[in-house]
Design an enzyme around this catalytic site. Sequence first.
Site, PDB file in Angstrom:
ATOM      1  N   GLY A   1       0.806  -1.257  -0.018  1.00  0.00           N
ATOM      2  CA  GLY A   1      -0.091  -0.070   0.037  1.00  0.00           C
ATOM      3  C   GLY A   1       0.780   1.429   0.167  1.00  0.00           C
TER       4      GLY A   1
ATOM      5  N   CYS B   1       2.197   1.592  12.107  1.00  0.00           N
ATOM      6  CA  CYS B   1       3.324   2.223  11.458  1.00  0.00           C
ATOM      7  C   CYS B   1       3.920   3.500  12.437  1.00  0.00           C
ATOM      8  CB  CYS B   1       2.874   3.232  10.122  1.00  0.00           C
ATOM      9  SG  CYS B   1       2.287   2.013   9.008  1.00  0.00           S
TER      10      CYS B   1
END
EC number: 2.8.1.7
Length: 393
Positions: A74, A329
């Site tokens: 992604g 993340c």
Amino acid sequence: MMEKRRLYMDYSATTPVKKEVLDEMMPYLTDYFGNASSFHTFGREAKSALDKAREQVASLINAKPNEIYFTAGGSESDNWALEGIAYANRNKGNHIITSKIEHHAILHTCEYLEKHHGFEVTYLDVDGEGRIRLEDLKNAIKDTTILISIMFANNEIGTIQPIKEIGQIAKEHNIVFHTDAVQAAGNIPVDVKELEVDLMSMSSHKIYGPKGVGALYIKTGTKLHNFVHGGAQERRRRAGTENIPAIVGYGKAAELAKANMDNHISTLTRLRNRLMNEILERIPNTRVNGSVENRLPGNINFSFEFIEGEGILLLLDMLGIAASSGSACTSGSLDPSHVLMAIGLPHEIAHGSLRLTVGDFTTEDDIDYIVENLPGVIERLRSMSPLYNESKK
């Protein structure tokens, strides 16, 4: 407390590879190991598998197979979409519109384009549920606007954006529309033709496929610069020898996601609502972040007043429960979530956030275990909190 067990409640971070997916991949790690660019039999076998996977991923979002370009995931798809459109349209303008709650793959790319290449970026505010206001979008459009990039569904709070309406606005103004659908494609119905989407980022490991592979949907006729240069792979648009085993796995995961969509949504929604309602009932001073109506089926994001998310995660992990305080993340950061700040939460409440995401392997027993243990975790942390003790006075 009940006996400790291993319980995964972080499906938005990543999903396990389903057995059917792994079984589909294995032959391409051993027997059918050819390079899809080779003309011999080994190469043709790999090329055939590549073509099949492209059809499977295209079918998931009602695209044409030749509109699917495989990437490493992604983040690469997001980078390619933004930089590719920006560089290809510099003669038309330099203005990009996005939102304040995008994934960092979008936000950091926008910052890079601003700082190093002179592009102008408008970061739209969102409402208390995390949705952009369509009027704000219309007002942000300039003669120099070349790209609108708004995520399909948020990875932290699960809020789904009004993608069809955004697509219509972009089309009316002849502006390219990209959406980061990493959390959406394969978890909720997505039809690129109905939604007027020009570019869409997707990822395999969010839908029970392998990590390290994703795709960028590029609508026929959309002009953008290439991102990875080298060989002639992916119809000369994305160089590099294709990761055939991973791509085959992604194709199978997409096929399963499409076939199981209705059951996936109904089961996850039921489990999510049960967990959400029981926690709200058992733990005072708790709020759910994000939209209740326009929400990914497996996502719950809580804020617990008077405590911090890191403590919650540590104690839950000691009980065998894997959860998150935000996106994977950024979970290493002590800063409050940019998403929670954008929806208007004060620092002290944003810090006490917990994301629980259910998936296809979540059971009623798993929900029981969390409902049994989470209240005690919150109570223990609050008992040590000066803020909580002060509030009781």
